[in-house]
Scaffold this motif. Structure first.
Motif, mmCIF file in Angstrom:
data_model
loop_
_atom_site.group_PDB
_atom_site.id
_atom_site.type_symbol
_atom_site.label_atom_id
_atom_site.label_comp_id
_atom_site.label_asym_id
_atom_site.label_seq_id
_atom_site.Cartn_x
_atom_site.Cartn_y
_atom_site.Cartn_z
ATOM 1 N N GLY A 1 -0.978 1.450 -12.216
ATOM 2 C CA GLY A 1 0.438 1.113 -12.312
ATOM 3 C C GLY A 1 1.320 2.223 -11.779
ATOM 4 O O GLY A 1 0.849 3.293 -11.379
ATOM 5 N N THR A 2 2.608 1.982 -11.766
ATOM 6 C CA THR A 2 3.584 2.985 -11.392
ATOM 7 C C THR A 2 4.798 2.804 -12.292
ATOM 8 O O THR A 2 4.794 1.963 -13.189
ATOM 9 N N TYR A 3 5.840 3.596 -12.079
ATOM 10 C CA TYR A 3 6.927 3.655 -13.054
ATOM 11 C C TYR A 3 8.044 2.654 -12.778
ATOM 12 O O TYR A 3 9.052 2.652 -13.484
ATOM 13 N N VAL A 4 7.905 1.826 -11.734
ATOM 14 C CA VAL A 4 8.869 0.758 -11.470
ATOM 15 C C VAL A 4 8.114 -0.558 -11.331
ATOM 16 O O VAL A 4 6.889 -0.585 -11.203
ATOM 17 N N ALA A 5 8.855 -1.661 -11.339
ATOM 18 C CA ALA A 5 8.244 -2.974 -11.197
ATOM 19 C C ALA A 5 7.748 -3.170 -9.768
ATOM 20 O O ALA A 5 8.520 -3.031 -8.810
ATOM 21 N N VAL A 6 6.458 -3.477 -9.613
ATOM 22 C CA VAL A 6 5.875 -3.730 -8.301
ATOM 23 C C VAL A 6 5.025 -4.998 -8.375
ATOM 24 O O VAL A 6 4.691 -5.477 -9.461
ATOM 25 N N ASP A 7 4.676 -5.527 -7.190
ATOM 26 C CA ASP A 7 4.021 -6.837 -7.171
ATOM 27 C C ASP A 7 2.505 -6.775 -7.129
ATOM 28 O O ASP A 7 1.840 -7.816 -7.093
ATOM 29 N N ARG A 8 1.918 -5.581 -7.142
ATOM 30 C CA ARG A 8 0.461 -5.476 -7.164
ATOM 31 C C ARG A 8 0.059 -4.092 -7.674
ATOM 32 O O ARG A 8 0.835 -3.145 -7.589
ATOM 33 N N PRO A 9 -1.160 -3.957 -8.181
ATOM 34 C CA PRO A 9 -1.628 -2.642 -8.638
ATOM 35 C C PRO A 9 -1.968 -1.735 -7.456
ATOM 36 O O PRO A 9 -2.192 -2.193 -6.335
ATOM 37 N N LEU A 10 -2.019 -0.452 -7.736
ATOM 38 C CA LEU A 10 -2.382 0.534 -6.724
ATOM 39 C C LEU A 10 -3.887 0.540 -6.499
ATOM 40 O O LEU A 10 -4.667 0.481 -7.447
ATOM 41 N N GLY A 11 -4.291 0.659 -5.238
ATOM 42 C CA GLY A 11 -5.697 0.859 -4.929
ATOM 43 C C GLY A 11 -6.094 2.315 -5.073
ATOM 44 O O GLY A 11 -7.137 2.646 -5.645
#
Length: 273
Positions: free
Chosen positions: A190-200
Motif C-alpha cells: 500500500g501507500t499513503y494515498v488512495a490508489v487503484d492497485r497495490p505496489l509490485g
C-alpha cells in the motif's frame, strides 16, 4: 550488501504514476486554479512568508506538488529527486500549472555537485523525506553547501516520536527513535494515498532521526536555528483507525486527545552571512 537507495527508487518509481493519478494529490486542481497550493505548503504558508524573487530548491521533490506551490508563492524554483518517473510527473504537473521549474534527477546527497554550491536563498524539504536517508549529518552538509550566505533552510517533517510507533491501539513505541546504521525494512503493497492497485515493488528501507541528531547536524555544519514548531497533526493517516481528518487543513491528528502525540514539526535555520 543491499543498495537501499536502489530498493527505494524501485518503490518510488512505481508510486509516482499512482500518486499522480490519485485524487489525494489533486493534479487537476493545480491546472484549474492558478492560486491552488498543496495542503503541505498551505499549512506552513504563514511560516514560509513571501518568497518573491528567492531562488529556492526543493529536495526530494517527488511529483512536484509542493514544488509548484513554492513557485506560486513567488520563488524561482528548482526540484531534485532520485526518481526519473516522479520527475516526469512533476514536469507534466508544472506544464499544466503554467509553472517554469527546472527538475533534476539525482540522489539528494549529490545535490551540490549537480546544482552548484552557495546558490540558493531557500532550501526546502517537505513531509516524509528525511526518513529515506541513512545519515542526517550527510544531508545537513548538503543543505549547508547549497545555501548562499544568509540563505534559509525550511523543513516540514514527520516527528521522530511518530516514527517510533506501531499501529496497535493504543499505539506503542516499537521502532528506534535515534538514527540507526541498518535500515528498517518494510514490505507493504500500500501507500499513503488512495490508489487503484497495490505496489509490485513493495519493499522499502527507512531510518528514523532524532530531533537532537537533526539539530546537532545543522549546528555542526554552521547553520543557526531560527525556528522550531511541533504540531499534533500530519498530512497522512499515519495511524489508521486512530486518527481523524481535519477537512479544512488536510491534516490528520489523533481522534482521542491529540495533544498526546507530536506528529510533525517545522524547523527553520539560516546559513550565516
Amino acid at each position: 550488501m543491499t543498495d537501499s537507495f536502489a530498493v527505494n527508487k524501485a518503490n518510488w518509481d512505481e508510486r509516482a504514476v499512482l500518486h499522480a493519478s490519485s485524487p489525494d494529490y489533486g493534479f487537476a486542481r493545480f491546472a484549474e486554479n492558478p492560486a491552488h497550493l498543496s495542503d503541505v505548503v498551505r499549512f506552513d504558508r504563514p511560516r514560509l512568508g513571501d518568497l518573491t524573487g528567492l531562488r529556492a530548491v526543493h529536495l526530494q521533490c517527488h511529483i512536484g506538488t509542493d514544488t509548484v506551490s513554492l513557485s506560486r508563492l513567488g520563488a524561482t524554483t528548482t526540484g531534485l529527486d532520485f526518481s526519473g518517473a516522479a520527475l516526469a510527473e512533476a514536469r507534466r504537473l508544472a506544464e499544466a500549472a503554467g509553472a517554469s521549474i527546472g527538475f533534476h534527477e539525482a540522489n539528494v546527497y549529490d545535490a551540490v555537485d549537480v546544482l552548484g554550491a552557495d546558490r540558493f536563498d531557500l532550501v526546502y524539504t517537505g513531509i516524509g523525506a528525511l526518513c529515506w536517508l541513512p545519515s542526517v549529518a550527510c544531508w545537513a552538509a548538503v543543505v549547508a553547501g547549497l545555501l548562499r550566505p544568509g540563505g534559509r533552510l525550511f523543513v516540514r517533517e514527520g516527528h521522530p516520536m511518530l516514527g517510533t510507533l506501531d499501529a496497535t491501539e493504543p499505539p506503542s513505541p516499537r521502532y528506534p527513535y535515534f538514527e540507526h546504521a541498518e535500515p528498517l525494512v518494510f514490505d507493504d503493497p500500500g501507500t499513503y494515498v488512495a490508489v487503484d492497485r497495490p505496489l509490485g515493488h513493495s519493499v522499502t528501507h527507512s531510518w528514523n532521526h532524532s530531533l537532537g541528531e537533526l539539530i546537532t547536524a545543522l549546528l555542526d555544519h554552521g547553520l543557526t536555528l531560527t525556528g522550531f514548531t511541533e504540531h499534533d497533526s500530519v498530512p497522512w493517516n499515519a495511524l489508521p483507525g486512530q486518527m481523524a481528518l481535519d477537512e479544512a487543513t488536510g491534516e490528520w491528528r489523533l481522534s482521542d486527545t491529540p495533544s498526546r502525540l507530536a506528529a510533525s514539526y517545522t524547523l527553520q535555520a539560516v546559513k550565516p552571512g
